[in-house]
Motif scaffolding. Structure first.
Motif, PDB file in Angstrom:
ATOM      1  N   THR A   1       7.109   2.591  11.216  1.00 31.66           N
ATOM      2  CA  THR A   1       8.033   1.800  12.026  1.00 31.66           C
ATOM      3  C   THR A   1       9.477   2.295  11.947  1.00 31.66           C
ATOM      4  OG1 THR A   1       8.504   0.228  10.223  1.00 31.66           O
ATOM      5  CG2 THR A   1       6.624  -0.256  11.653  1.00 31.66           C
ATOM      6  N   ASP A   2       9.773   3.175  10.964  1.00 35.40           N
ATOM      7  CA  ASP A   2      11.159   3.598  10.758  1.00 35.40           C
ATOM      8  C   ASP A   2      11.181   5.046  10.268  1.00 35.40           C
ATOM      9  OD1 ASP A   2      13.807   3.990  10.092  1.00 35.40           O
ATOM     10  OD2 ASP A   2      14.016   2.132   8.950  1.00 35.40           O
ATOM     11  N   ALA A   3      11.625   5.961  11.124  1.00 39.04           N
ATOM     12  CA  ALA A   3      11.612   7.385  10.789  1.00 39.04           C
ATOM     13  C   ALA A   3      12.587   7.740   9.679  1.00 39.04           C
ATOM     14  CB  ALA A   3      11.933   8.217  12.034  1.00 39.04           C
ATOM     15  N   SER A   4      13.537   6.850   9.371  1.00 42.30           N
ATOM     16  CA  SER A   4      14.508   7.155   8.321  1.00 42.30           C
ATOM     17  C   SER A   4      13.958   6.897   6.924  1.00 42.30           C
ATOM     18  CB  SER A   4      15.784   6.324   8.526  1.00 42.30           C
ATOM     19  OG  SER A   4      15.542   4.948   8.268  1.00 42.30           O
ATOM     20  N   LEU A   5      12.842   6.182   6.829  1.00 38.83           N
ATOM     21  CA  LEU A   5      12.260   5.860   5.530  1.00 38.83           C
ATOM     22  C   LEU A   5      11.572   7.075   4.915  1.00 38.83           C
ATOM     23  CD1 LEU A   5      10.614   2.375   6.235  1.00 38.83           C
ATOM     24  CD2 LEU A   5      12.673   2.818   4.897  1.00 38.83           C
ATOM     25  N   ILE A   6      11.652   7.171   3.602  1.00 41.63           N
ATOM     26  CA  ILE A   6      10.906   8.161   2.831  1.00 41.63           C
ATOM     27  C   ILE A   6       9.760   7.431   2.138  1.00 41.63           C
ATOM     28  CG2 ILE A   6      11.054   9.902   0.996  1.00 41.63           C
ATOM     29  CD1 ILE A   6      12.707  10.524   3.473  1.00 41.63           C
ATOM     30  N   GLY A   7       8.656   8.123   1.892  1.00 38.62           N
ATOM     31  CA  GLY A   7       7.548   7.522   1.170  1.00 38.62           C
ATOM     32  C   GLY A   7       7.239   8.291  -0.097  1.00 38.62           C
ATOM     33  N   ILE A   8       6.708   7.599  -1.087  1.00 38.60           N
ATOM     34  CA  ILE A   8       6.186   8.267  -2.280  1.00 38.60           C
ATOM     35  C   ILE A   8       4.757   7.780  -2.477  1.00 38.60           C
ATOM     36  CG2 ILE A   8       7.196   6.539  -3.849  1.00 38.60           C
ATOM     37  CD1 ILE A   8       7.492   8.908  -5.879  1.00 38.60           C
ATOM     38  N   LEU A   9       3.849   8.733  -2.684  1.00 37.56           N
ATOM     39  CA  LEU A   9       2.421   8.428  -2.645  1.00 37.56           C
ATOM     40  C   LEU A   9       1.702   9.093  -3.811  1.00 37.56           C
ATOM     41  CD1 LEU A   9      -0.008   7.305  -0.828  1.00 37.56           C
ATOM     42  CD2 LEU A   9      -0.161   9.652   0.032  1.00 37.56           C
ATOM     43  N   ALA A  10       1.055   8.295  -4.663  1.00 36.48           N
ATOM     44  CA  ALA A  10       0.203   8.864  -5.712  1.00 36.48           C
ATOM     45  C   ALA A  10      -0.994   9.535  -5.050  1.00 36.48           C
ATOM     46  CB  ALA A  10      -0.255   7.772  -6.668  1.00 36.48           C
ATOM     47  N   ILE A  11      -1.280  10.770  -5.435  1.00 36.75           N
ATOM     48  CA  ILE A  11      -2.369  11.503  -4.785  1.00 36.75           C
ATOM     49  C   ILE A  11      -3.472  11.906  -5.756  1.00 36.75           C
ATOM     50  CG2 ILE A  11      -1.433  13.848  -5.007  1.00 36.75           C
ATOM     51  CD1 ILE A  11      -2.950  12.306  -1.798  1.00 36.75           C
ATOM     52  N   GLU A  12      -3.126  12.061  -7.054  1.00 31.48           N
ATOM     53  CA  GLU A  12      -4.159  12.351  -8.047  1.00 31.48           C
ATOM     54  C   GLU A  12      -3.645  12.069  -9.446  1.00 31.48           C
ATOM     55  OE1 GLU A  12      -5.302  16.468  -8.604  1.00 31.48           O
ATOM     56  OE2 GLU A  12      -3.414  17.167  -7.749  1.00 31.48           O
ATOM     57  N   ASN A  13      -4.613  11.824 -10.341  1.00 30.36           N
ATOM     58  CA  ASN A  13      -4.309  11.539 -11.738  1.00 30.36           C
ATOM     59  C   ASN A  13      -5.208  12.411 -12.610  1.00 30.36           C
ATOM     60  OD1 ASN A  13      -5.300   9.680 -14.250  1.00 30.36           O
ATOM     61  ND2 ASN A  13      -3.127   9.396 -13.868  1.00 30.36           N
ATOM     62  N   THR A  14      -4.667  12.871 -13.736  1.00 33.19           N
ATOM     63  CA  THR A  14      -5.418  13.793 -14.584  1.00 33.19           C
ATOM     64  C   THR A  14      -6.635  13.144 -15.236  1.00 33.19           C
ATOM     65  OG1 THR A  14      -3.859  13.300 -16.378  1.00 33.19           O
ATOM     66  CG2 THR A  14      -3.460  15.307 -15.110  1.00 33.19           C
ATOM     67  N   ILE A  15      -6.698  11.813 -15.246  1.00 41.79           N
ATOM     68  CA  ILE A  15      -7.852  11.119 -15.826  1.00 41.79           C
ATOM     69  C   ILE A  15      -8.741  10.540 -14.731  1.00 41.79           C
ATOM     70  CG2 ILE A  15      -8.573   9.170 -17.264  1.00 41.79           C
ATOM     71  CD1 ILE A  15      -6.033   9.580 -18.910  1.00 41.79           C
ATOM     72  N   ALA A  16      -8.139   9.845 -13.785  1.00 39.49           N
ATOM     73  CA  ALA A  16      -8.915   9.172 -12.732  1.00 39.49           C
ATOM     74  C   ALA A  16      -9.329  10.109 -11.605  1.00 39.49           C
ATOM     75  CB  ALA A  16      -8.109   8.007 -12.166  1.00 39.49           C
ATOM     76  N   GLY A  17      -8.663  11.274 -11.487  1.00 39.39           N
ATOM     77  CA  GLY A  17      -8.995  12.215 -10.425  1.00 39.39           C
ATOM     78  C   GLY A  17      -8.235  11.938  -9.139  1.00 39.39           C
ATOM     79  N   ALA A  18      -8.766  12.433  -8.026  1.00 33.93           N
ATOM     80  CA  ALA A  18      -8.091  12.324  -6.734  1.00 33.93           C
ATOM     81  C   ALA A  18      -8.190  10.909  -6.172  1.00 33.93           C
ATOM     82  CB  ALA A  18      -8.693  13.314  -5.753  1.00 33.93           C
ATOM     83  N   LEU A  19      -7.120  10.464  -5.522  1.00 36.90           N
ATOM     84  CA  LEU A  19      -7.137   9.198  -4.799  1.00 36.90           C
ATOM     85  C   LEU A  19      -7.554   9.517  -3.363  1.00 36.90           C
ATOM     86  CD1 LEU A  19      -5.124   8.781  -7.274  1.00 36.90           C
ATOM     87  CD2 LEU A  19      -4.187   6.885  -5.947  1.00 36.90           C
ATOM     88  N   LEU A  20      -8.851   9.460  -3.126  1.00 36.00           N
ATOM     89  CA  LEU A  20      -9.405   9.945  -1.861  1.00 36.00           C
ATOM     90  C   LEU A  20      -8.879   9.154  -0.663  1.00 36.00           C
ATOM     91  CD1 LEU A  20     -13.098  10.634  -2.946  1.00 36.00           C
ATOM     92  CD2 LEU A  20     -11.154  12.195  -2.916  1.00 36.00           C
ATOM     93  N   GLN A  21      -8.705   7.851  -0.828  1.00 35.98           N
ATOM     94  CA  GLN A  21      -8.190   7.031   0.273  1.00 35.98           C
ATOM     95  C   GLN A  21      -6.825   7.548   0.725  1.00 35.98           C
ATOM     96  OE1 GLN A  21      -6.773   3.275  -1.019  1.00 35.98           O
ATOM     97  NE2 GLN A  21      -6.286   2.507   1.035  1.00 35.98           N
ATOM     98  N   ASN A  22      -6.002   7.954  -0.233  1.00 34.76           N
ATOM     99  CA  ASN A  22      -4.656   8.401   0.111  1.00 34.76           C
ATOM    100  C   ASN A  22      -4.656   9.749   0.807  1.00 34.76           C
ATOM    101  OD1 ASN A  22      -3.836   6.053  -1.030  1.00 34.76           O
ATOM    102  ND2 ASN A  22      -2.832   6.960  -2.806  1.00 34.76           N
ATOM    103  N   HIS A  23      -5.625  10.604   0.487  1.00 36.80           N
ATOM    104  CA  HIS A  23      -5.776  11.861   1.223  1.00 36.80           C
ATOM    105  C   HIS A  23      -5.995  11.577   2.713  1.00 36.80           C
ATOM    106  CE1 HIS A  23      -6.383  13.605  -2.776  1.00 36.80           C
ATOM    107  NE2 HIS A  23      -6.279  14.790  -2.242  1.00 36.80           N
ATOM    108  N   GLU A  24      -6.862  10.624   2.981  1.00 37.52           N
ATOM    109  CA  GLU A  24      -7.189  10.303   4.373  1.00 37.52           C
ATOM    110  C   GLU A  24      -6.020   9.623   5.092  1.00 37.52           C
ATOM    111  OE1 GLU A  24     -10.596  10.602   6.467  1.00 37.52           O
ATOM    112  OE2 GLU A  24      -9.568  12.236   5.444  1.00 37.52           O
ATOM    113  N   LEU A  25      -5.330   8.727   4.407  1.00 38.48           N
ATOM    114  CA  LEU A  25      -4.168   8.078   5.017  1.00 38.48           C
ATOM    115  C   LEU A  25      -3.106   9.103   5.394  1.00 38.48           C
ATOM    116  CD1 LEU A  25      -3.773   4.946   2.700  1.00 38.48           C
ATOM    117  CD2 LEU A  25      -4.375   4.930   5.134  1.00 38.48           C
ATOM    118  N   LEU A  26      -2.916  10.081   4.534  1.00 37.39           N
ATOM    119  CA  LEU A  26      -1.930  11.123   4.815  1.00 37.39           C
ATOM    120  C   LEU A  26      -2.368  11.985   5.994  1.00 37.39           C
ATOM    121  CD1 LEU A  26       0.591  12.744   4.165  1.00 37.39           C
ATOM    122  CD2 LEU A  26      -0.685  13.925   2.371  1.00 37.39           C
ATOM    123  N   ARG A  27      -3.633  12.353   6.029  1.00 38.28           N
ATOM    124  CA  ARG A  27      -4.128  13.208   7.119  1.00 38.28           C
ATOM    125  C   ARG A  27      -3.981  12.517   8.467  1.00 38.28           C
ATOM    126  NH1 ARG A  27      -8.676  13.647  10.187  1.00 38.28           N
ATOM    127  NH2 ARG A  27      -9.658  11.882   9.110  1.00 38.28           N
TER     128      ARG A  27
END
Length: 282
Positions: free
Chosen positions: A45-71
């Motif tokens: 809704t706002d092009a001026s906003l920046i986002g920060i997104l967890a994408i993977e963790n060394t114990i839990a592994g990849a956050l697959l949902q977030n890969h898809e949201l980004l794509r």
């Protein structure tokens, strides 16, 4: 004007801490979002906003949902931040651990502190939706007898006493966060081309023998290091996969040559972002 950064979670969460660390010494305002889905909706809704997104963790592994949201979004990666996740046990001031009877936190944080919690069987484990949210709830409602497992940043923000630090079982617990921006502002925020040494791409392959092997051979020829390959099944297309690939390189020119060489062999190819690699926080 302070830059606004969307985070998933309440103030004091690990996304909040990572955002402030990434942009330090520049001060930022954070925009809390309940879920990752709502975070992407807010960014849209706002092009001026920046986002920060967890994408993977060394114990839990990849956050697959977030890969898809980004794509599926129109956002591009402009940076990354790797933060060590260290948990503390925090409670209302002037309480001792012997006086506590319940511990609240996100299920993942509770799991990561399993060995510590086994040493304190008096603490009844209650799962909550957020680490920082648990600290906030205890503080705002003055819940004596309750403790939160959260980050030190959250404990301090909500004026709780830190009873114990570094209670996570695995001290090599890191989360990698991606910094996202609208393409309209990404160009002014991302590093210069000569500073770029990492890229994230996504693609599918034709269902032919040796398709992936050919791609890997070409990347090797151009001296590209594939630091991560994450495959995900494509819903509705049996035994076909989408590949998320992180590439590190020393020459931006060679990287672009490598992309030109593999592009004709790929389907649904998309560059998710070109940015500067971040080393682990100590």
């Amino acid at each position: 004007m302070k830059r606004k950064v969307t985070i998933q979670g309440v103030a004091g969460c690990y996304h909040d801490a990572a955002a402030r660390a990434y942009f330090h010494p520049q001060e930022i305002d954070t925009v809390p979002c309940d879920t990752f889905n709502s975070m992407f909706e807010t960014l849209d809704t706002d092009a001026s906003l920046i986002g920060i997104l967890a994408i993977e963790n060394t114990i839990a592994g990849a956050l697959l949902q977030n890969h898809e949201l980004l794509r599926k979004s129109n956002l591009t990666i402009i940076g990354e931040y790797k933060m060590r996740i260290s948990h503390v046990l925090a409670a209302i001031k002037e309480q001792k651990i012997e006086e506590l009877y319940e511990v609240n936190s996100h299920p993942m944080a509770l799991m990561q502190c399993e060995q510590y919690l086994r040493k304190h069987p008096n603490l009844r484990i209650v799962e909550k939706t957020d680490t920082a949210g648990s600290a906030k709830d205890i503080s705002e409602n003055n819940l004596t007898g309750h403790a939160a497992i959260c980050g030190e940043f959250a404990a301090n923000l909500y004026n709780l006493d830190i009873i114990d630090k570094g209670i996570e079982t695995n001290k090599r617990n890191f989360t990698r966060f991606l910094i996202l921006a609208d393409p309209l502002v990404a160009q002014e925020l991302k590093p210069k081309d000569e500073e770029l040494n990492k890229a994230s791409v996504v693609f599918t392959l034709p269902h032919t023998q040796g398709a992936l092997s050919k791609i890997l051979t070409i990347f090797t020829f151009y001296d590209m290091n594939l630091s991560k390959i994450q495959s995900m099944p494509i819903i509705g297309r049996e035994w076909e996969y989408r590949f998320y690939v992180d590439i590190t390189f020393s020459s931006f020119v060679r990287y672009r040559q490598a992309l030109d060489a593999v592009r004709p062999l790929l389907n649904d190819f998309k560059v998710l972002g070109e940015y500067k690699e971040c080393k682990n926080e100590i």
